[in-house]
Each structure stands twice: as C-alpha cells, then as structure tokens.
Write a protein that holds these residues in place. Structure first.
Motif, PDB file in Angstrom:
ATOM      1  N   ASN A   1      64.201   9.446  22.482  1.00 32.84           N
ATOM      2  CA  ASN A   1      64.215   8.414  23.515  1.00 32.84           C
ATOM      3  C   ASN A   1      63.238   7.300  23.163  1.00 32.84           C
ATOM      4  O   ASN A   1      62.495   7.373  22.178  1.00 32.84           O
ATOM      5  CB  ASN A   1      63.878   9.021  24.884  1.00 32.84           C
ATOM      6  CG  ASN A   1      62.570   9.792  24.869  1.00 32.84           C
ATOM      7  OD1 ASN A   1      61.588   9.357  24.262  1.00 32.84           O
ATOM      8  ND2 ASN A   1      62.540  10.953  25.542  1.00 32.84           N
ATOM      9  N   ALA A   2      63.251   6.288  23.986  1.00 31.63           N
ATOM     10  CA  ALA A   2      62.421   5.108  23.714  1.00 31.63           C
ATOM     11  C   ALA A   2      60.935   5.456  23.731  1.00 31.63           C
ATOM     12  O   ALA A   2      60.145   4.910  22.961  1.00 31.63           O
ATOM     13  CB  ALA A   2      62.726   4.010  24.727  1.00 31.63           C
ATOM     14  N   GLY A   3      60.544   6.392  24.619  1.00 34.07           N
ATOM     15  CA  GLY A   3      59.139   6.770  24.674  1.00 34.07           C
ATOM     16  C   GLY A   3      58.677   7.466  23.420  1.00 34.07           C
ATOM     17  O   GLY A   3      57.584   7.183  22.899  1.00 34.07           O
ATOM     18  N   GLN A   4      59.500   8.381  22.902  1.00 28.30           N
ATOM     19  CA  GLN A   4      59.132   9.069  21.669  1.00 28.30           C
ATOM     20  C   GLN A   4      59.055   8.103  20.496  1.00 28.30           C
ATOM     21  O   GLN A   4      58.156   8.209  19.650  1.00 28.30           O
ATOM     22  CB  GLN A   4      60.147  10.174  21.382  1.00 28.30           C
ATOM     23  CG  GLN A   4      60.111  11.331  22.358  1.00 28.30           C
ATOM     24  CD  GLN A   4      61.225  12.324  22.108  1.00 28.30           C
ATOM     25  OE1 GLN A   4      62.375  11.936  21.877  1.00 28.30           O
ATOM     26  NE2 GLN A   4      60.903  13.606  22.179  1.00 28.30           N
ATOM     27  N   LEU A   5      59.998   7.161  20.448  1.00 26.16           N
ATOM     28  CA  LEU A   5      59.986   6.184  19.356  1.00 26.16           C
ATOM     29  C   LEU A   5      58.772   5.280  19.454  1.00 26.16           C
ATOM     30  O   LEU A   5      58.129   4.977  18.444  1.00 26.16           O
ATOM     31  CB  LEU A   5      61.276   5.360  19.396  1.00 26.16           C
ATOM     32  CG  LEU A   5      61.461   4.362  18.256  1.00 26.16           C
ATOM     33  CD1 LEU A   5      61.516   5.086  16.920  1.00 26.16           C
ATOM     34  CD2 LEU A   5      62.726   3.532  18.457  1.00 26.16           C
ATOM     35  N   SER A   6      58.408   4.849  20.667  1.00 22.15           N
ATOM     36  CA  SER A   6      57.238   3.985  20.832  1.00 22.15           C
ATOM     37  C   SER A   6      55.957   4.718  20.444  1.00 22.15           C
ATOM     38  O   SER A   6      55.064   4.154  19.813  1.00 22.15           O
ATOM     39  CB  SER A   6      57.157   3.506  22.284  1.00 22.15           C
ATOM     40  OG  SER A   6      58.317   2.780  22.647  1.00 22.15           O
ATOM     41  N   GLN A   7      55.883   5.997  20.820  1.00 20.30           N
ATOM     42  CA  GLN A   7      54.717   6.791  20.455  1.00 20.30           C
ATOM     43  C   GLN A   7      54.613   6.967  18.945  1.00 20.30           C
ATOM     44  O   GLN A   7      53.533   6.894  18.361  1.00 20.30           O
ATOM     45  CB  GLN A   7      54.773   8.147  21.139  1.00 20.30           C
ATOM     46  CG  GLN A   7      53.554   9.025  20.869  1.00 20.30           C
ATOM     47  CD  GLN A   7      53.652  10.371  21.581  1.00 20.30           C
ATOM     48  OE1 GLN A   7      54.650  10.648  22.238  1.00 20.30           O
ATOM     49  NE2 GLN A   7      52.629  11.194  21.451  1.00 20.30           N
ATOM     50  N   LEU A   8      55.767   7.170  18.308  1.00 16.11           N
ATOM     51  CA  LEU A   8      55.777   7.311  16.857  1.00 16.11           C
ATOM     52  C   LEU A   8      55.342   6.025  16.186  1.00 16.11           C
ATOM     53  O   LEU A   8      54.551   6.035  15.236  1.00 16.11           O
ATOM     54  CB  LEU A   8      57.175   7.707  16.393  1.00 16.11           C
ATOM     55  CG  LEU A   8      57.361   7.970  14.895  1.00 16.11           C
ATOM     56  CD1 LEU A   8      56.532   9.173  14.463  1.00 16.11           C
ATOM     57  CD2 LEU A   8      58.829   8.202  14.577  1.00 16.11           C
ATOM     58  N   MET A   9      55.828   4.883  16.677  1.00 16.66           N
ATOM     59  CA  MET A   9      55.443   3.616  16.092  1.00 16.66           C
ATOM     60  C   MET A   9      53.975   3.294  16.357  1.00 16.66           C
ATOM     61  O   MET A   9      53.297   2.699  15.533  1.00 16.66           O
ATOM     62  CB  MET A   9      56.325   2.496  16.663  1.00 16.66           C
ATOM     63  CG  MET A   9      57.807   2.620  16.302  1.00 16.66           C
ATOM     64  SD  MET A   9      58.125   2.604  14.524  1.00 16.66           S
ATOM     65  CE  MET A   9      58.455   4.346  14.222  1.00 16.66           C
TER      66      MET A   9
END
Length: 823
Positions: free
Chosen positions: A639-647
């Motif tokens: 999801n967008a939250g996981q991707l933002s955290q990864l970035m």
C-alpha cells in the motif's frame, strides 16, 4: 535440358550443379521446376540432398545456400524463392513425390543439438520422439550413428538447422530482420501445417500403401533406453480404429504437422548447459544409463565410449542463441498459442474424445506436450547467459508471449480497454491438456511464471535502469504480472504445490511424469486426474526434479529482493528525472549562439530518455519507472503507506550532496577499486566519478566552437614562445611583487591556479610540466572571442577609432582586468 528419356541420373545431377554456377538464378529455378515435373522419383532421389543443401546450406556451415536469413523483400530474388519454397510450390512437390516412394536420407548424429548428441553417444535415447526408430547402429560403435529420415523430415530438418548453423557470411551483410525470407517461410509453414482454421491440405501424391504407416517398433537387441518406447503415437491410435484408410483423410495427413513440430522444437529449443541437461534426467533414464554401461562392459564386440570423448560429465554446451533464433522461437510460440486457442468450444468442454479429429486432438495437447519443458529450459538458459544489455528484449518478449496465451485467441480487442481487461474469464476454466482436466494454464505452467520471474529479478538488480530500454523491460514485465487475476492465480498455484503429501491419498506412490514422456508427444492420454495438487506437483517435479527446492514468488525471501528492486527503481527514477530536467534546461539555453561557443559545450549531461510504449506514445525513463513501481505495488500488495515508509528509509541514508560524492571504493595498489555497492551506484547513476580532461590543456581535442586552423596556428606560435622564453616566464611568475602577480594571472595554467588537486593518477613530471607558466593563445581561436573582438572593432569604428587605437584600447582593458582580478 535434355529429354528425360535420354538423360542419365548422374548427368542430371552434374548438369544441375554446372547450371547453378553459370546460369542466372531465375533460369536455374525454372529448369529445376521442369526437372521436378518431368523426371520420376527414382532419378529425383539422387539430386534431392544436393538441392536441399544448395537451398539451406550445409550442416557444417561451409555452404551458405540461398542465404534466406538475409534475403529481404526488396530483393529481386525474393519472390522467386518464396514461390519455389512455399508449401504448395515445386520444392514441396518434390518432397511429396519422394515421400510416396518412401526414400530415406541420413543425417549424422554429430549435427544434432549438443545434449541429444551426447546422450546418444552415452547409449541413452533422450526425450526426443523424432529419433524413435530412425537410428542406424554401425558395428564400429556409437560415434558414427546417423538418422534415417524420410524426405519431409529431412527437408524440415535442413530448414530448421539453417537457422542455428554458423555460416561463413561475406563482409558487409546485414543482420536478418522480421521480413527476411526465412522468417516469412517459418510463418508460412506454421500456418499451412498447423492451421487455425480448417484442416491441413492433403498431399498431392498417393502413397504406395495408401496411408502413412506408424513407425516400426525398435528391435529388442538395440542397446538403447528411452522415455517412451512403449507408447503409440496419436496417428497410430487413430488409424488403428478406422475401418479403412479413406475413412478419415485427416488422419493420414496429421503426421506432417507432428513431424514439422518435432523438428522445430528439437532443433531450436534443445540447447542448454550440462547442469540443466542432467537435472532433467528422470530416475528411469539414469537407471537405464547405469544398466547400459554394465551391459556394455560385459560385451567385447562393442567397445565402450572412451572416457572424456563427449560424455555427460565432460560435455558443456557452448551454444548461445542469436537474436534471430529467439525471434523465430517467439514466432513459434505465438502461433502454437493461436493454434491451440482455435480449438472448437464444443471440443474444449466435451469429455468424450472418440469422435475428435487428429488435428483437434493436436490442438488440445500441443503446448503442454511439445513446447513447455524445452522452452522452459531454453528460456532459463537465456536468462542466465544473455548479456546484461537491451538486446535481452527479444528473450523477454518470448517469455511474455508464452505466459499470455489469451492474447492469441483471435478475438479483436480495443487496445485501450484491453489494458484493464486482464486475464479473460474463459481462461479461468479452459482445459489445456485434455477435456478431463479442468485446470488452469497458469497452474500447469507455474514455473514459467515464478522461477523465470525470479531469474528476471536477478538480472534487473544488476542492470542500468537509467537506460530507457532497460526501464522499458521492467515496465513490460511489471505490467504483465499486474493484470487482474494473474497474481491470484499464481499464488493459488503455489499454495497447491505446497500442500502436504497426505492430501494425495489416492496415489499409491509418488511418480511424477515430465510432459515429454512417451514415444510421441501425441501419445495416448494420461489417466483422468482431478487432483490439482498432483497436477501442479507433477509440473514442478517434472521440470526441476523431485529434489528441487522451490522458492515462492510471494514468499518472504523473494519479497526482500522485490523491496530491494523497488529501492533501486526509485533511485534510478530520481536520477533519470534529474538528468531529464538538466537535459531540458540545457536544450532550452542552447540557442543558435551555441555555434559560437556561447552554449554549454559539455555533452556529458545530455539525456535521451524517450521510448515508445505499448500504446505508441513516447514515454520518458522516469515515467516508465514510476509506472513500474505502481505495478509492483499491485502485484505484491504494497500500500501507499508501506511504499512511503520504504522510500523514507531509503532517503534517510542519503544527503542532498550524495550525487556529488564519489562511488563507494576501496584503495588498491593501482588506485581506487569499486565495491559491489559502488558498482551498483554507478550503474544506476546514483554517484559518479568526475569525468574531465586532465591532460595538457593545449592538446585538448578541437571543439566545435573553435576554428581548427587558428587552433593549430596559435599552438605553434605559443609553443615557440614558451620554448624560447620559458625561463624568463618562470622567473617572472616567481616574483612576489606586482609584476609577478600579473604574470601569474596571464601565464599560469588556470587549472593549476584554481585547483591544485589531482583527480587521477599521473606522474609527478607530467603534473609539474602542466603547471609551469606558459603562454596560451588558444582562446583567440574561439568563435566567441573572435565575435567579441569583431564587435569591439566595430564599436571603435563608430567613434572614428582606427585599428591601432582599438587594439591599444583592447590591450589596456585586458591589462586592467588582470590588475583588478584576484589570483
């Protein structure tokens, strides 16, 4: 040509050989047509091997033949060749004429693909139905074996071999393309002998016995073990149930479709390394090999194969497919999908198959029985050995063509709506192998999706994703796997494979069959198996062996690799975006004044980041990578939250000046050495070394904004001055007073004055020579300087100043500029 009654066979062949070297090509073809029409098969039999070799070239590559791979449609000979070689043309008429008389032609086993050849020399008949009942066994041993092929098989064998046989082409010939005569002929033969509509056209000649007899069983004394010597072919099964040979004419013609497919598959897909070959050997074959060796050791009349002469343990396939080879394989895959998808709906859903025609039966099993195993190994070999460059696109598209059979259903779809269509609903229940199996194509080809996807990931993390062609490949794979329902189908297949063994209670013992087992790929049907777990396990164990360690595509181990890939893609996306913006700024600032050197001369930052996508629109690199990120998140449910955290995690380890830092290196004896991290940073454009000219400034290449004649003239003048007055200039620049400051400003090297560091290894003598004070007049050869001088002289002329006065004012201004500019 002489009349047939007066011509002897030996003279016929001699005359044809002479005519081929002395007469025009068109006339030779016309006379060949006349010979084929007028002469009986007994005399044509002697010229057939020579004619086929003259067309397709020799197996050793010495004779090039008609060079079909380089023959383009614009050539004058193109239409002549296509008319002569098409399925209804004179050449095929000759084949049928000889086929009616049941002639045989020999092919040495040494010209077979490497794994097949070595297996035969070891005494084991490999999984190759084309070889059944066709081997000749000389008393001298197995090294001189040959195949006895009928005219149709011989013709197709030579045709298929011409694609992979290295030939001595003359210089200046270009690489063949998709419109070459060979590529078009492959497509024509596939459509003729494997038609999607109707049936195979019958042969124009009647055979002696009225039908094609099935291959004779192998003699028990033959010391060969194989996969399927006990299975009958589809043709034999159909004809044996017919009351007469004329009851079903299609049954008499299906052998050509099967033979063509066997030849194409064996010659084009049976090339891989020793490790893969040994992995595919079933326990039955390994046991047969052991029994053969034991029996041969007790037989004095048949000597053993000497150790080291090409055995399985010393063999290593040196074969590397070419782009043309892979393109033809993709054409084969696409047509077989279209051929299989043309199966009538009532035949797909019907469980009774006693009334189906042989051609319909072939459509039902063609992909699974003929192609699956060998294409999987072929693609795996390419994934592991293909160079890490953009040419891998042909392999990639072949893979994507195979795993998307729904693209070749023959239905016309709107490209705009097709992007969101995903996997067609009918493919969720379509039976691929037989009517009794209600299985999914994805589950029957699970490794084609999961194992090759993992192989693709291993390539991508080592690839320059700032390159638009590489970014496009990542986008293509991500888009395909992001189709609706596809990831769920793959995950369901993995769950079925990981089911514990106790669910297979209906089987007495575990025996997984590979798709190729059987004397013919069209052998009698397997028993009805309704257990999807058994089917998926049979597929995986058949391709990877029963001791394989399966790595889940949606497991935690591969998920870590995917997250690493997402980081690399995001880094490459930022780099590509930055380079694209810089390139746009440079292009906007460079006007026509750049001809005078007023624009940026540095071409290191130019970035050509555009490529056409599936819809025909031009897309830049960072846009491809952005879409790839979205698709990967859909596939692996990020999801967008996981991707933002990864970035954010990625960004926390970097600073704003990261792009100006050197790549990660260690100090070696000869300078800096890149580490694996540094290599990845350079490949993806995250960091880079400062690339600039560090030699003698006077010896730099002549720029586009400089006049070449003036550069050479001023270099000679300045060299003469520096040689004569070098000592005086050294003394002047070493003075601490005002004159020394002025001398250092005009005579010292600008690079040495601005930055005394050394960016690359160079000798002390060379560095000192570059930093010595000297006169440089090269700036006067610049078009910008000349233009400025011209404008100053014109400006002085407006105030009635002569050339001498203007020159004096210019020198005075330069002197004052040197006084006011700090050193």
């Amino acid at each position: 040509m002489a009349a047939p009654a007066m011509q002897q066979p030996s003279y016929l062949l001699a005359n044809l050989k002479m005519d081929s070297t002395t007469k025009p090509f068109l006339q030779c073809c016309q006379e060949l047509v006349k010979v084929i029409d007028d002469y009986p098969a007994k005399e044509l039999h002697l010229i057939f091997p020579w004619l086929v070799e003259s067309v397709f070239g020799s197996l050793d590559g010495v004779i090039v033949g008609w060079n079909l791979g380089f023959l383009q449609a614009c050539s004058n000979q193109y239409n002549i060749v296509m008319d002569f070689l098409n399925p209804s043309g004179p050449m095929m008429k000759l084949v049928y004429k000889l086929q009616a008389e049941e002639y045989k032609y020999e092919i040495p086993v040494s010209f077979l693909p490497g794994p097949v050849k070595v297996s035969i020399q070891e005494g084991v008949l490999p999984d190759c139905p084309l070889l059944n009942n066709k081997l000749h066994f000389p008393l001298s041993g197995l090294q001189t074996l040959s195949l006895a092929l009928n005219p149709f098989e011989y013709y197709m064998f030579m045709f298929a071999s011409s694609l992979i046989t290295p030939k001595n082409y003359s210089l200046g010939q270009h690489v063949s393309s998709l419109d070459s005569a060979y590529f078009v002929l492959v497509d024509t033969y596939l459509k003729y002998f494997l038609p999607t509509e109707g049936s195979v056209p019958p042969s124009p000649f009647i055979y002696k016995r009225g039908s094609v007899s099935p291959p004779a069983p192998r003699a028990p004394s033959v010391p060969f073990a194989g996969y399927g010597i006990h299975s009958a072919s589809l043709l034999k099964r159909h004809i044996s149930h017919q009351p007469s040979v004329t009851a079903d004419p299609a049954a008499q013609e299906i052998w050509r479709s099967e033979a063509l497919l066997q030849v194409f598959v064996e010659m084009w897909l049976h090339h891989y390394s020793l490790e893969m070959y040994q992995k595919l050997q079933s326990p039955q074959v390994k046991l047969a090999l052991l029994q053969y060796r034991l029996s041969m050791s007790s037989m004095l009349c048949q000597p053993l194969t000497p150790p080291g002469s090409g055995t399985l343990h010393t063999y290593q396939e040196p074969f590397t497919p070419t782009e043309e080879h892979v393109l033809v394989v993709r054409l084969l895959v696409k047509h077989l999908h279209a051929f299989s998808c043309s199966l009538k709906p009532e035949q797909v859903s019907s469980s009774a198959h006693s009334h189906t025609s042989p051609l319909e039966e072939l459509k039902r099993v063609v992909v699974h029985r003929f192609v699956q195993q060998k294409l999987y190994v072929f693609l795996q070999h390419c994934f592991g050995h293909w160079p890490l460059d953009a040419s891998f696109r042909v392999v990639l598209e072949t893979w994507l063509s195979y795993i998307q059979p729904w693209r070749y259903t023959g239905e016309k779809t709107n490209p705009q709506t097709d992007q969101n269509k995903g996997v067609p609903e009918k493919w969720l229940n379509k039976c691929v192998c037989s009517a009794s199996f209600k299985s999914l194509f994805v589950q029957e080809n699970l490794l084609m999706y999961t194992k090759l996807f993992q192989g693709f990931l291993n390539r991508v993390v080592r690839t320059d994703l700032v390159n638009v062609k590489n970014a496009l490949m990542v986008f293509r794979v991500a888009k395909v796997f992001a189709q609706p329902n596809l990831s769920e189908m793959i995950q369901k297949g993995e769950q079925l494979f990981l089911e514990p063994e106790h669910v297979l209670h209906h089987r007495q013992h575990r025996c997984f069959l590979s798709p190729g087992h059987g004397g013919s790929f069209l052998s009698a049907r397997q028993p009805v198996v309704t257990d999807r777990v058994f089917r998926v396990k049979s597929h995986v164990y058949g391709l990877e062996g029963q001791d394989c360690q399966y790595k889940q595509m949606f497991g935690m181990e591969l998920r870590g690799t995917v997250l690493k890939l997402i980081q690399i893609i995001d880094q490459a996306r930022q780099t590509a975006k930055k380079m694209s913006d810089q390139s746009a700024e440079v292009a906007a600032n460079n006007s026509f004044m750049s001809w005078f050197g007023m624009g940026s001369p540095d071409l290191n930052y130019t970035f050509n980041g555009g490529e056409v996508d599936d819809t025909g629109a031009c897309v830049k690199t960072h846009e491809f990578l952005e879409r790839s990120l979205d698709y990967l998140c859909q596939i692996f449910r990020l999801n967008a939250g996981q991707l933002s955290q990864l970035m954010a995690t990625l960004g926390s380890g970097q600073d704003d000046g990261n792009s100006k830092q050197l790549p990660d290196c260690v100090q070696g004896e000869n300078g800096l050495i890149l580490t694996d991290l540094g290599r990845m940073q350079v490949i993806n454009g995250l960091r880079r070394f400062e690339i600039e000219y560090q030699g003698d400034p006077e010896l730099q290449p002549i720029r586009s904004y400089e006049n070449a004649i003036l550069v050479r003239l001023f270099f000679k003048i300045s060299s003469l001055v520096n040689e004569r007055f070098g000592g005086h200039m050294d003394a002047l620049c070493s003075r601490p007073d005002f004159l020394g400051q002025l001398g250092r400003h005009y005579l010292a090297s600008p690079e040495a004055a601005a930055d005394g560091r050394c960016r690359s290894p160079e000798t002390r003598l060379t560095a000192e020579r570059y930093r010595r004070p000297r006169l440089s007049l090269r700036m006067l050869a610049s078009y910008r300087t000349l233009l400025m001088l011209l404008l100053l002289y014109l400006f002085g002329a407006l105030f009635s100043l002569g050339p001498m006065s203007s020159t004096l004012l210019i020198l005075t201004g330069g002197f004052l500029y040197g006084l006011l500019t700090p050193t």
